[in-house]
Design an enzyme around this catalytic site. Structure first.
Site, PDB file in Angstrom:
ATOM      1  N   ARG A 152     -63.593 -20.069   3.570  1.00  0.00           N
ATOM      2  CA  ARG A 152     -63.146 -18.770   4.051  1.00  0.00           C
ATOM      3  C   ARG A 152     -63.473 -18.523   5.519  1.00  0.00           C
ATOM      4  O   ARG A 152     -62.597 -18.180   6.304  1.00  0.00           O
ATOM      5  CB  ARG A 152     -63.763 -17.643   3.204  1.00  0.00           C
ATOM      6  CG  ARG A 152     -63.255 -16.268   3.571  1.00  0.00           C
ATOM      7  CD  ARG A 152     -63.848 -15.184   2.680  1.00  0.00           C
ATOM      8  NE  ARG A 152     -63.593 -15.416   1.281  1.00  0.00           N
ATOM      9  CZ  ARG A 152     -64.016 -14.621   0.307  1.00  0.00           C
ATOM     10  NH1 ARG A 152     -64.744 -13.551   0.612  1.00  0.00           N
ATOM     11  NH2 ARG A 152     -63.747 -14.884  -0.953  1.00  0.00           N
ATOM     12  N   HIS A 197     -52.734 -18.781  -1.599  1.00  0.00           N
ATOM     13  CA  HIS A 197     -53.915 -18.002  -1.196  1.00  0.00           C
ATOM     14  C   HIS A 197     -54.057 -16.773  -2.097  1.00  0.00           C
ATOM     15  O   HIS A 197     -53.482 -15.722  -1.824  1.00  0.00           O
ATOM     16  CB  HIS A 197     -53.762 -17.575   0.264  1.00  0.00           C
ATOM     17  CG  HIS A 197     -55.037 -17.132   0.917  1.00  0.00           C
ATOM     18  ND1 HIS A 197     -56.085 -17.997   1.177  1.00  0.00           N
ATOM     19  CD2 HIS A 197     -55.445 -15.921   1.363  1.00  0.00           C
ATOM     20  CE1 HIS A 197     -57.069 -17.344   1.754  1.00  0.00           C
ATOM     21  NE2 HIS A 197     -56.708 -16.083   1.884  1.00  0.00           N
ATOM     22  N   TYR A 238     -41.319  -4.490   7.925  1.00  0.00           N
ATOM     23  CA  TYR A 238     -40.552  -4.179   9.140  1.00  0.00           C
ATOM     24  C   TYR A 238     -40.543  -5.334  10.150  1.00  0.00           C
ATOM     25  O   TYR A 238     -39.720  -5.340  11.062  1.00  0.00           O
ATOM     26  CB  TYR A 238     -41.140  -2.949   9.844  1.00  0.00           C
ATOM     27  CG  TYR A 238     -41.113  -1.697   9.009  1.00  0.00           C
ATOM     28  CD1 TYR A 238     -39.904  -1.149   8.582  1.00  0.00           C
ATOM     29  CD2 TYR A 238     -42.288  -1.057   8.645  1.00  0.00           C
ATOM     30  CE1 TYR A 238     -39.874   0.002   7.805  1.00  0.00           C
ATOM     31  CE2 TYR A 238     -42.269   0.097   7.871  1.00  0.00           C
ATOM     32  CZ  TYR A 238     -41.064   0.620   7.452  1.00  0.00           C
ATOM     33  OH  TYR A 238     -41.029   1.751   6.696  1.00  0.00           O
TER      34      TYR A 238
END
Length: 764
Positions: free
Chosen positions: A40, A86, A130
């Site tokens: 991580r 993931h 968007y």
């Protein structure tokens, strides 16, 4: 029938293992910590990526979002990432993707965004529904070779897909783009660097494995941040940080005025306006500092009167940064204004270097620059070897087929006959022509139209080319020297895309050690104005504008009257001496105005209730004072030692019993003798050199008394005589020139003063 819950074979308590709680906890926490470190938070030194970034790039490659294709919605990418590779939240994946696209976060962006991906002001990106994205050329270079057997592929979390263990490309992403992360018990913080410099340093290391660290630092000058700025630490500080892998750098924004007429003004960031006015222009800000936050800090400093020499701050930025600072007057020192901005805002920050990375064995290590480059070079050599071996395997497979095709061409009629008349042509062809199973299968699977393409010359030409390539690759695989040469050739080819004369490759961060800082305090920013300070007997203080007549009458509260009055400037420091020997400091600019009665001085300093004010005087740089207590002990104090930083003041004269601070007199540079008079009306004169200069203490005995104590003391020039004020109205003084009769050694009892000495036993 027995209850199935209680059967021995299914009893849940059979799975319980007795173990000490601390052992079980530490074992499980260790597993969690290792998972956080390796999966991580820390980047792999070979590709400089954390798993989430690697999975994002792999997903976008799978979606064919290369630089030449169109954009796809970020939501599509995020969905694929969290669905296949993931298993974390969509916000975490999208935030990581946004950072990869921000040219103010990454020195060499790996994602090209379309839409609102945030800005340097600190505003967040638009929602992923968007925005759209695709990969950059840099990202493609980082992933180059994925199909060439260069890296291992590992199963995804659910075993349904596969993902690359690392990215094999030659782009030095770890140093080029840096990394930051906080794991369990460790962290990493690596700045971005200039790719051309990193490649040059690698080439130097490949040519000379024993290269000195100092030589590498001549090539890699230091960090090269996306937002530019200036690194102001010395080369020794920077070099030592890269030697050990740990350290910190001072990073500043840059004042620059490209529109200024004079080159000097451009460098200083000064834009000249009409009438002698000017303004400062900021064009670069430190890395990871939000422009909006910086402007807020400057505006708040103005509002809090921490920057009284600054009038206004304006944001005139468009695509490039332009922050304008307007000084309060044209007489302000530009360097003082700059230093104050550096000190009070994030125009100067510290970047902590911590090159903690995962090596090829997934072990976290803090590496210096040379060690890191050595490990990265070794990884690239291994990738080159794997790529070469993969190509050799491909060539061997193709050669096998080409040789089969040549055999088929030479015996084409017989091959067609076998295929036409035999029920099982494969074993017959293998036996008759000595073909392998794979060769025979390839010939049998050929279409009829392909038979016409079987031309002996072309096949033999292809075979010769493959054999030549095979020979070259075999030599490459067997020779470490050839591998290093090939690596250098590939690095030089990559360097052309990031050369110093390209927009992407040009260095942005300047490495220039800052000149010694302009020493300044907040007092230096106070506008200098004359004032008159009035202190009443009950301790009320005020400051009238201008230097008014000291004999002027002022109004006081009922029962109050004048204690002391002095002329000063707003830039001065006011010293208040308490009768207990403690000195307090007040800024003259902070004193209340004279429209009312002022304010009690005790609200500004921690003066004890039973302590009275002995004296008020304006601090003079380099001055000296004669300090003496009521029991006749005293010394000389330098005014610099009297200044206090807090309300509690500074204890200067140590007093015992009922003693109090009796004498506070300024000493002029010409004074050479001391005159002291006691309550018993005896006068003594001695040499000033007999008094020690002290920062704190009781001092030495000025005059001895059988009864009473010290009444007054002063310093004077012996050759000019001793003067004192005469009684009555007016400012008449009398001077006794024949004072040698009273001159004795310090500590004597003295004798009666000259005729006409004041009855109150004071010199003024």
């Amino acid at each position: 029938m027995s209850d199935p819950i209680t059967t021995d074979s299914e009893d849940p308590f059979d799975a319980i293992v007795d173990a000490p709680f601390d052992a079980a906890l530490s074992e499980r926490y260790l597993v969690y910590a290792l998972s956080t470190i390796t999966a991580r938070s820390l980047p792999d030194l070979r590709d400089g990526l954390k798993p989430v970034h690697r999975r994002l790039l792999w997903t976008m490659r799978q979606l064919k979002l290369d630089p030449s294709s169109g954009y796809k919605k970020s939501a599509r990418v995020v969905g694929e990432v969290i669905g296949k590779y993931h298993p974390h939240g969509d916000t975490a994946a999208y935030d990581a993707m946004v950072r990869l696209a921000q040219d103010f976060s990454l020195r060499y962006p790996l994602v090209e965004g379309q839409g609102n991906f945030g800005n340097v002001d600190g505003d967040n990106a638009a929602a992923y529904r968007y925005t759209e994205a695709r990969l950059t050329k840099t990202a493609m270079q980082l992933m180059e070779g994925l199909d060439a057997g260069t890296v291992d592929f590992i199963p995804t979390y659910n075993g349904e897909e596969e993902e690359p263990e690392l990215m094999p490309g030659l782009f030095p992403n770890l140093l080029a783009n840096g990394a930051s992360g906080i794991a369990v018990g460790m962290a990493t913080n690596i700045p971005s660097h200039n790719v051309a410099e990193v490649i040059d340093a690698t080439l130097e290391l490949v040519d000379n494995p024993h290269v000195e660290h100092e030589r590498l630092m001549e090539i890699v000058q230091g960090p090269d941040f996306a937002t530019g700025g200036q690194l102001v630490d010395s080369s020794n500080v920077i070099s030592e940080a890269y030697r050990t892998g740990r350290g910190s750098f001072r990073l500043r924004g840059v004042f620059h005025a490209p529109e200024a007429e004079k080159a000097e003004d451009q460098q200083l960031g000064i834009e000249r306006l009409g009438g002698g006015q000017w303004q400062l222009v900021i064009t670069e800000i430190p890395y990871q500092v939000a422009k909006g936050k910086l402007i807020e800090q400057i505006a708040q400093a103005i509002a809090d009167k921490k920057l009284p020499i600054l009038e206004d701050v304006r944001d005139e930025s468009d695509e490039s940064i332009r922050i304008v600072l307007v000084p309060r007057s044209r007489n302000v020192d530009p360097e003082l204004l700059k230093e104050s901005i550096f000190k009070l805002t994030d125009m100067e920050t510290r970047f902590g270097l911590n090159m903690n990375v995962l090596d090829a064995t997934r072990t976290p290590l803090v590496m210096g620059l040379k060690e890191l480059l050595q490990n990265w070079t070794a990884a690239q050599i291994e990738i080159l070897q794997r790529r070469t071996q993969h190509r050799l395997d491909q060539i061997a497979a193709r050669l096998e087929l080409v040789e089969g095709y040549i055999t088929a061409f030479l015996n084409l009629d017989r091959v067609i006959e076998i295929i036409r008349y035999e029920d099982e042509p494969k074993p017959i062809m293998m036996a008759e022509f000595g073909l392998t199973d794979r060769q025979t299968e390839a010939i049998l699977n050929m279409r009829l139209r392909s038979l016409r393409k079987l031309e002996e010359m072309q096949l033999r030409e292809e075979k010769d080319k493959l054999l030549t390539e095979q020979d070259d690759l075999t030599k490459l695989l067997e020779s470490p020297a050839r591998q290093r040469t090939r690596l250098k050739k590939d690095l030089r080819a990559l360097r052309k895309d990031y050369a110093e004369d390209t927009a992407l490759g040009a260095r942005r961060t300047r490495i220039e050690e800052a000149a010694p800082a302009v020493e300044f305090s907040m007092d230096a920013m106070i506008e200098k104005e004359p004032i008159t300070i009035i202190l009443s007997q009950k301790g009320w203080i005020r400051a009238a504008k201008g230097h008014v007549d000291l004999t002027q009458e002022f109004k006081y509260k009922e029962g109050d009257a004048l204690f002391d009055i002095v002329h000063a400037q707003t830039t001065d420091k006011l010293l208040i001496a308490g009768s207990d020997g403690r000195f307090y400091t007040l800024g003259c600019d902070k004193l209340p105005g004279a429209r009312g009665f002022g304010e009690p001085v005790r609200t500004m300093i921690d003066l004890e209730t039973e302590t009275s004010i002995a004296k008020m005087l304006v601090h003079k740089e380099g001055g000296k004072l004669l300090l003496a207590s009521s029991i006749g002990k005293g010394f000389v104090a330098e005014t610099a030692e009297l200044l206090a930083e807090t309300r509690k003041g500074r204890q200067v004269v140590n007093l015992k019993g009922d003693a109090r601070l009796q004498v506070i007199r300024e000493i002029t540079p010409e004074d050479d003798h001391v005159a002291a008079v006691g309550d018993n009306r005896k006068l003594i004169v001695f040499n000033l050199e007999e008094l020690p200069i002290m920062a704190r203490g009781q001092g030495v005995m000025l005059q001895r008394y059988r009864d009473g104590g010290l009444s007054d003391a002063r310093t004077f020039v012996l050759s000019e005589g001793l003067s004192w004020k005469m009684g009555g109205s007016g400012d008449r003084t009398r001077t006794e020139s024949e004072i040698h009769l009273w001159k004795v050694a310090r500590g004597a009892a003295g004798r009666m003063p000259p005729q006409g000495f004041p009855k109150n036993n004071r010199f003024d």
